[in-house]
Design a protein around this motif. Sequence first.
Motif, PDB file in Angstrom:
ATOM      1  N   LEU A 170       0.940  -1.281   0.175  1.00 36.50           N
ATOM      2  CA  LEU A 170      -0.088   0.068   0.148  1.00 36.50           C
ATOM      3  C   LEU A 170       1.008   1.267   0.064  1.00 36.50           C
ATOM      4  O   LEU A 170       0.701   2.203  -0.715  1.00 36.50           O
ATOM      5  CB  LEU A 170      -1.095   0.115   1.314  1.00 36.50           C
ATOM      6  CG  LEU A 170      -2.017  -0.883   1.328  1.00 36.50           C
ATOM      7  CD1 LEU A 170      -2.959  -0.947   2.621  1.00 36.50           C
ATOM      8  CD2 LEU A 170      -3.099  -0.498   0.209  1.00 36.50           C
ATOM      9  N   ASN A 171       1.928   1.136   0.849  1.00 37.17           N
ATOM     10  CA  ASN A 171       2.686   2.487   0.794  1.00 37.17           C
ATOM     11  C   ASN A 171       3.533   2.692  -0.343  1.00 37.17           C
ATOM     12  O   ASN A 171       3.794   3.823  -0.788  1.00 37.17           O
ATOM     13  CB  ASN A 171       3.644   2.462   2.053  1.00 37.17           C
ATOM     14  CG  ASN A 171       3.036   2.547   3.415  1.00 37.17           C
ATOM     15  OD1 ASN A 171       1.860   3.125   3.444  1.00 37.17           O
ATOM     16  ND2 ASN A 171       3.672   1.901   4.376  1.00 37.17           N
ATOM     17  N   GLY A 172       3.774   1.380  -1.210  1.00 35.86           N
ATOM     18  CA  GLY A 172       4.554   1.449  -2.594  1.00 35.86           C
ATOM     19  C   GLY A 172       3.508   2.046  -3.538  1.00 35.86           C
ATOM     20  O   GLY A 172       3.957   3.070  -4.368  1.00 35.86           O
ATOM     21  N   LEU A 173       2.134   1.681  -3.445  1.00 35.96           N
ATOM     22  CA  LEU A 173       1.318   2.222  -4.288  1.00 35.96           C
ATOM     23  C   LEU A 173       0.992   3.735  -4.021  1.00 35.96           C
ATOM     24  O   LEU A 173       0.849   4.597  -5.137  1.00 35.96           O
ATOM     25  CB  LEU A 173       0.101   1.473  -4.133  1.00 35.96           C
ATOM     26  CG  LEU A 173      -1.244   2.223  -4.888  1.00 35.96           C
ATOM     27  CD1 LEU A 173      -0.963   1.824  -6.256  1.00 35.96           C
ATOM     28  CD2 LEU A 173      -2.441   1.402  -4.319  1.00 35.96           C
ATOM     29  N   GLU A 174       1.070   4.288  -3.002  1.00 37.18           N
ATOM     30  CA  GLU A 174       0.790   5.665  -2.608  1.00 37.18           C
ATOM     31  C   GLU A 174       2.166   6.500  -3.161  1.00 37.18           C
ATOM     32  O   GLU A 174       1.995   7.540  -3.769  1.00 37.18           O
ATOM     33  CB  GLU A 174       0.737   5.827  -1.094  1.00 37.18           C
ATOM     34  CG  GLU A 174       0.288   7.359  -0.788  1.00 37.18           C
ATOM     35  CD  GLU A 174       0.249   7.616   0.757  1.00 37.18           C
ATOM     36  OE1 GLU A 174      -0.888   8.294   1.243  1.00 37.18           O
ATOM     37  OE2 GLU A 174       0.650   6.801   1.509  1.00 37.18           O
ATOM     38  N   LEU A 175       3.391   5.972  -2.882  1.00 39.51           N
ATOM     39  CA  LEU A 175       4.315   6.531  -3.557  1.00 39.51           C
ATOM     40  C   LEU A 175       4.298   6.776  -4.978  1.00 39.51           C
ATOM     41  O   LEU A 175       4.546   7.749  -5.667  1.00 39.51           O
ATOM     42  CB  LEU A 175       5.962   5.936  -3.048  1.00 39.51           C
ATOM     43  CG  LEU A 175       7.091   6.431  -3.752  1.00 39.51           C
ATOM     44  CD1 LEU A 175       7.320   7.708  -3.373  1.00 39.51           C
ATOM     45  CD2 LEU A 175       8.189   5.571  -3.330  1.00 39.51           C
ATOM     46  N   VAL A 183       0.195   4.900 -13.686  1.00 42.08           N
ATOM     47  CA  VAL A 183       1.228   4.059 -13.096  1.00 42.08           C
ATOM     48  C   VAL A 183       1.631   2.951 -13.961  1.00 42.08           C
ATOM     49  O   VAL A 183       0.698   1.911 -13.969  1.00 42.08           O
ATOM     50  CB  VAL A 183       0.886   3.777 -11.662  1.00 42.08           C
ATOM     51  CG1 VAL A 183       1.874   2.748 -11.063  1.00 42.08           C
ATOM     52  CG2 VAL A 183       0.578   5.056 -10.926  1.00 42.08           C
ATOM     53  N   SER A 184       2.676   2.758 -14.517  1.00 43.84           N
ATOM     54  CA  SER A 184       3.142   1.635 -15.334  1.00 43.84           C
ATOM     55  C   SER A 184       3.910   0.684 -14.589  1.00 43.84           C
ATOM     56  O   SER A 184       4.304   0.725 -13.449  1.00 43.84           O
ATOM     57  CB  SER A 184       4.095   2.215 -16.434  1.00 43.84           C
ATOM     58  OG  SER A 184       5.110   2.694 -16.244  1.00 43.84           O
ATOM     59  N   LEU A 185       4.118  -0.375 -15.159  1.00 43.67           N
ATOM     60  CA  LEU A 185       5.100  -1.279 -14.305  1.00 43.67           C
ATOM     61  C   LEU A 185       6.590  -0.906 -14.151  1.00 43.67           C
ATOM     62  O   LEU A 185       7.038  -0.938 -13.166  1.00 43.67           O
ATOM     63  CB  LEU A 185       5.056  -2.505 -15.546  1.00 43.67           C
ATOM     64  CG  LEU A 185       6.211  -3.625 -14.930  1.00 43.67           C
ATOM     65  CD1 LEU A 185       5.702  -4.419 -13.321  1.00 43.67           C
ATOM     66  CD2 LEU A 185       6.504  -4.902 -16.020  1.00 43.67           C
ATOM     67  N   ALA A 186       7.063  -0.153 -15.156  1.00 41.35           N
ATOM     68  CA  ALA A 186       8.290   0.647 -14.924  1.00 41.35           C
ATOM     69  C   ALA A 186       8.186   1.628 -13.677  1.00 41.35           C
ATOM     70  O   ALA A 186       9.253   1.626 -12.913  1.00 41.35           O
ATOM     71  CB  ALA A 186       8.775   1.334 -16.057  1.00 41.35           C
ATOM     72  N   VAL A 187       7.099   2.206 -13.622  1.00 41.94           N
ATOM     73  CA  VAL A 187       7.033   3.065 -12.390  1.00 41.94           C
ATOM     74  C   VAL A 187       6.940   2.289 -10.977  1.00 41.94           C
ATOM     75  O   VAL A 187       7.642   2.620  -9.883  1.00 41.94           O
ATOM     76  CB  VAL A 187       5.820   3.802 -12.375  1.00 41.94           C
ATOM     77  CG1 VAL A 187       5.433   4.756 -11.301  1.00 41.94           C
ATOM     78  CG2 VAL A 187       6.006   4.907 -13.606  1.00 41.94           C
ATOM     79  N   ALA A 188       6.327   1.129 -11.145  1.00 38.56           N
ATOM     80  CA  ALA A 188       6.227   0.335 -10.090  1.00 38.56           C
ATOM     81  C   ALA A 188       7.696  -0.386  -9.692  1.00 38.56           C
ATOM     82  O   ALA A 188       7.959  -0.421  -8.499  1.00 38.56           O
ATOM     83  CB  ALA A 188       5.104  -0.773  -9.973  1.00 38.56           C
TER      84      ALA A 188
END
Length: 426
Positions: free
Chosen positions: A197-202, A217-222
């Motif tokens: 969840l915190n990674g998603l928020e970032l 939010v793409s795979l590269a961003v994640a």
Amino acid sequence: MAQPLAYRMRPQRLEDIVGQQDLVGPGKIIARMVAAKLLSSMILYGPPGTGKTSIASAIAGSTKYAFRKLNAATDSKKDLQVVAEEAKMSGTVILLLDEIHRLDKTKQDFLLPHLESGRIILIGATTENPYLNINPAIRSRTQIFEVHPLTHDDIVTALKRALTDQKRGLGKLPLDVADDALAFMADATNGDLRSALNGLELAAQSTPPADDDRIHVSLAVAEECFQRKALMGDKDGDAHYDVISAFQKSIRGSDTDAALHYLSQLIAAGDLPSICRRLMVIAYEDIGLANLPAAARTVQAVQAAQQLGLPEGRIPLADTVIELCLSPKSNSGIAAVDAALADVTNGHSGIVPDHLKDAHYAGAKKLGHGTDYKFPHDFPNDWVQQQYLPDTLRHAHYYEPKQNGKFEQQFATQYQRLRRANYHDN
């Protein structure tokens, strides 16, 4: 300061919890407690981010009891006294006590009568195995429940819920999160929903809107926001010991690929000391007499790895793991010494035969100590028949040879021949 997404999205009812359905699902133990309003103190243990705090807050939300959260390591006895006073006034308080394995005796002694009376419903949270790390006085007054890492689908469900929740989540943002990015987030944290969840928020907050005014939010961003997968081999917490256990059992079971996987978790966690110690234990405990040269080579590989350090040390370690996996196995050595130890610890030591007793002092001869000892090197083949075990253990038999390698096959033949000659065994 804004609260993190993982904090905002904490479940307020049992029905909102993702995962842990064996505890909170319909008809399961915690759901039954809440429905019957018969709560008892409990300890929840498992890896970080698996829902321990969520379960506690959902129980409080479902029962409408006052809910307080303290940390056993950092909060004081005075903080506990405040909770106890509140419990006296309101009737019942649910206390989530994080890091309960670090509760000292003073705080424990203060808590115990309040647990007995039921005024405080304690929910202890810990990453440590409570059967090893929590005082028996606390354990005896609680039920112990293990929580498990969430599945991929559990985490995807929670992430999608956060994306659509306009009050507590990210629902007000013009977000488009790619399916493969969501899947990566679910896999990249090894079941830790808090980190996901915190990674998603970032990712959502740090990605600027595109030309269409939406945040993509793409795979590269994640991948950039998560950097790398969390390590189950982390040196802190119960999971570390599970990895070490799986490492040894995989070698013992001759599964080379599994052993290399668990070795890699420990390497990624940087835990060279545990790897080296465990490999030497394995070499002598599980391979042992079936392939003694492999045990010696393991010691050499460990020394090389310690001198090289990581990451280069992974090379001799990997070679050794492969050799140990594919070697014949024998635990006859540890089984033999444990059988002998069992006799000793159970009081079956017996008396040393007189001819084996120390004779290097004045008066030993008068006592008959050492007078009839036969010096094997004075006889052909450096061997002579005589009794070595105490009379009461004359027929004790500890070593059970195995036939899994050429070395132990040779040892077995020699052992059986000498035993028959010494003790006239049939």
